[in-house]
Design a protein around this motif. Structure first.
Motif, PDB file in Angstrom:
ATOM      1  N   GLU A  73       0.811  -1.221   0.000  1.00  0.00           N
ATOM      2  CA  GLU A  73       0.000   0.000   0.000  1.00  0.00           C
ATOM      3  C   GLU A  73       0.841   1.266   0.000  1.00  0.00           C
ATOM      4  O   GLU A  73       0.389   2.311  -0.449  1.00  0.00           O
ATOM      5  CB  GLU A  73      -0.937   0.005   1.225  1.00  0.00           C
ATOM      6  CG  GLU A  73      -2.099  -0.980   1.136  1.00  0.00           C
ATOM      7  CD  GLU A  73      -1.676  -2.445   1.264  1.00  0.00           C
ATOM      8  OE1 GLU A  73      -0.587  -2.722   1.842  1.00  0.00           O
ATOM      9  OE2 GLU A  73      -2.422  -3.321   0.774  1.00  0.00           O
ATOM     10  N   ASN A  74       2.047   1.198   0.530  1.00  0.00           N
ATOM     11  CA  ASN A  74       2.872   2.397   0.662  1.00  0.00           C
ATOM     12  C   ASN A  74       3.953   2.515  -0.409  1.00  0.00           C
ATOM     13  O   ASN A  74       4.829   3.365  -0.315  1.00  0.00           O
ATOM     14  CB  ASN A  74       3.505   2.431   2.054  1.00  0.00           C
ATOM     15  CG  ASN A  74       4.203   3.753   2.321  1.00  0.00           C
ATOM     16  OD1 ASN A  74       3.634   4.824   2.101  1.00  0.00           O
ATOM     17  ND2 ASN A  74       5.453   3.698   2.763  1.00  0.00           N
ATOM     18  N   LEU A  75       3.914   1.642  -1.401  1.00  0.00           N
ATOM     19  CA  LEU A  75       4.957   1.695  -2.430  1.00  0.00           C
ATOM     20  C   LEU A  75       4.342   1.974  -3.786  1.00  0.00           C
ATOM     21  O   LEU A  75       3.214   1.578  -4.068  1.00  0.00           O
ATOM     22  CB  LEU A  75       5.723   0.369  -2.477  1.00  0.00           C
ATOM     23  CG  LEU A  75       6.558   0.052  -1.240  1.00  0.00           C
ATOM     24  CD1 LEU A  75       6.899  -1.427  -1.195  1.00  0.00           C
ATOM     25  CD2 LEU A  75       7.832   0.885  -1.214  1.00  0.00           C
ATOM     26  N   ILE A  76       5.099   2.673  -4.610  1.00  0.00           N
ATOM     27  CA  ILE A  76       4.655   2.945  -5.973  1.00  0.00           C
ATOM     28  C   ILE A  76       5.851   2.701  -6.888  1.00  0.00           C
ATOM     29  O   ILE A  76       6.993   2.985  -6.522  1.00  0.00           O
ATOM     30  CB  ILE A  76       4.073   4.378  -6.098  1.00  0.00           C
ATOM     31  CG1 ILE A  76       3.620   4.676  -7.533  1.00  0.00           C
ATOM     32  CG2 ILE A  76       5.033   5.457  -5.607  1.00  0.00           C
ATOM     33  CD1 ILE A  76       2.750   5.934  -7.641  1.00  0.00           C
ATOM     34  N   LEU A  77       5.588   2.132  -8.066  1.00  0.00           N
ATOM     35  CA  LEU A  77       6.672   1.769  -8.969  1.00  0.00           C
ATOM     36  C   LEU A  77       6.861   2.868 -10.015  1.00  0.00           C
ATOM     37  O   LEU A  77       5.949   3.183 -10.772  1.00  0.00           O
ATOM     38  CB  LEU A  77       6.326   0.438  -9.650  1.00  0.00           C
ATOM     39  CG  LEU A  77       7.484  -0.465 -10.028  1.00  0.00           C
ATOM     40  CD1 LEU A  77       8.311  -0.849  -8.810  1.00  0.00           C
ATOM     41  CD2 LEU A  77       6.966  -1.723 -10.701  1.00  0.00           C
ATOM     42  N   LEU A  78       8.064   3.456 -10.000  1.00  0.00           N
ATOM     43  CA  LEU A  78       8.320   4.593 -10.888  1.00  0.00           C
ATOM     44  C   LEU A  78       9.620   4.404 -11.651  1.00  0.00           C
ATOM     45  O   LEU A  78      10.486   3.622 -11.245  1.00  0.00           O
ATOM     46  CB  LEU A  78       8.425   5.881 -10.054  1.00  0.00           C
ATOM     47  CG  LEU A  78       7.195   6.313  -9.255  1.00  0.00           C
ATOM     48  CD1 LEU A  78       7.553   7.472  -8.335  1.00  0.00           C
ATOM     49  CD2 LEU A  78       6.045   6.705 -10.180  1.00  0.00           C
ATOM     50  N   CYS A  79       9.766   5.164 -12.733  1.00  0.00           N
ATOM     51  CA  CYS A  79      11.053   5.224 -13.415  1.00  0.00           C
ATOM     52  C   CYS A  79      11.949   6.148 -12.575  1.00  0.00           C
ATOM     53  O   CYS A  79      11.450   6.919 -11.754  1.00  0.00           O
ATOM     54  CB  CYS A  79      10.889   5.728 -14.845  1.00  0.00           C
ATOM     55  SG  CYS A  79      10.542   7.490 -14.970  1.00  0.00           S
TER      56      CYS A  79
END
Ligand SMILES: [Zn+2]
Ligand SMILES: [Zn+2]
Length: 230
Positions: A73-79
């Protein structure tokens, strides 16, 4: 914020699957497994929405309830570019915005890829067979022909080339096929729903093996998928 190595592989797996292989910034959507990046690594960064400590971007937005910084819930996948931008200008990228990006990501991606719900089954078929065709072509050219040798030498050049294709083209195509089918579920027969479920399990296994490097049990590609929407 730093990228923790302690993220559980289940969390990683979920993040990668739900990213569909693309940066989750809605105006970026850059492929996270670039075809032209000769190496065998992806460029994805797992960014913490709320950091571990009392400092760091958005720390003042820490929720009052129980909180696990390394949770899905607290992570987001980004470049890397987007990760830098959101961490350098936290006021412009509040927690609610990042969570919205993530929540809407697959819809955003599907829109950007022109995936729609078709009126007719055969239109949905045309959409999936294009992506399937590309995967088959790559499979023919790059898949290790000797399964046994491949097992014994995962460091070999063939194995590396295969893994690279898997991450940069095959998996994103699989995610795309899944998105098309999900969007056109109204056209699926009961049997096809079952086949689709097996297919999703197959792709989950591939993601586990090639992205998370967990040698889980991947079920075989269900051959009946070839005839989906036919
Ligand atoms: Zn960070
Ligand atoms: Zn990006």
């Amino acid at each position: 914020m730093s990228v923790r190595r302690s993220i559980p592989s289940n969390t990683k797996l979920r993040l990668f699957s739900e990213s569909g292989g693309h940066c989750q910034h809605p105006r970026c959507l850059k492929p996270l497994f670039p075809v032209d990046m000769g190496g065998d690594r992806h460029i994805a960064e797992m960014a913490h929405v709320i950091p571990h400590g009392e400092t760091g971007p958005r720390h003042e937005q820490r929720p009052s309830e129980e909180f696990e910084a390394d949770s899905f819930e607290n992570l987001i996948l980004l470049c890397p570019t987007c990760h830098t931008i959101i961490d350098k200008a936290p006021d412009s990228y509040p927690r609610s915005m990042l969570l919205d990006w993530k929540r809407n990501h697959l819809i955003t991606l599907v829109h950007s890829q022109g995936i729609i719900c078709y009126e007719e089954r055969k239109q949905a078929r045309y959409a999936v067979i294009a992506a399937m065709g590309e995967n088959k072509a790559i499979w023919k050219e790059f898949a290790p022909c000797d399964g046994a040798n491949f097992e014994f030498d995962p460091e070999s050049e063939t194995a590396n080339a295969w893994s690279q294709r898997m991450r940069s083209v095959i998996l994103p195509n699989h995610y795309r096929i899944q998105a098309i089918i999900s969007k056109n579920q109204c056209h699926l027969t009961v049997e096809e729903q079952e086949i689709f479920a097996q297919y999703q399990e197959h792709v989950r296994g591939l993601t586990e093996r090639h992205v998370c490097c967990v040698s889980g049990i991947a079920i075989r590609y269900p051959q009946d998928m070839d005839g989906i929407f036919a």
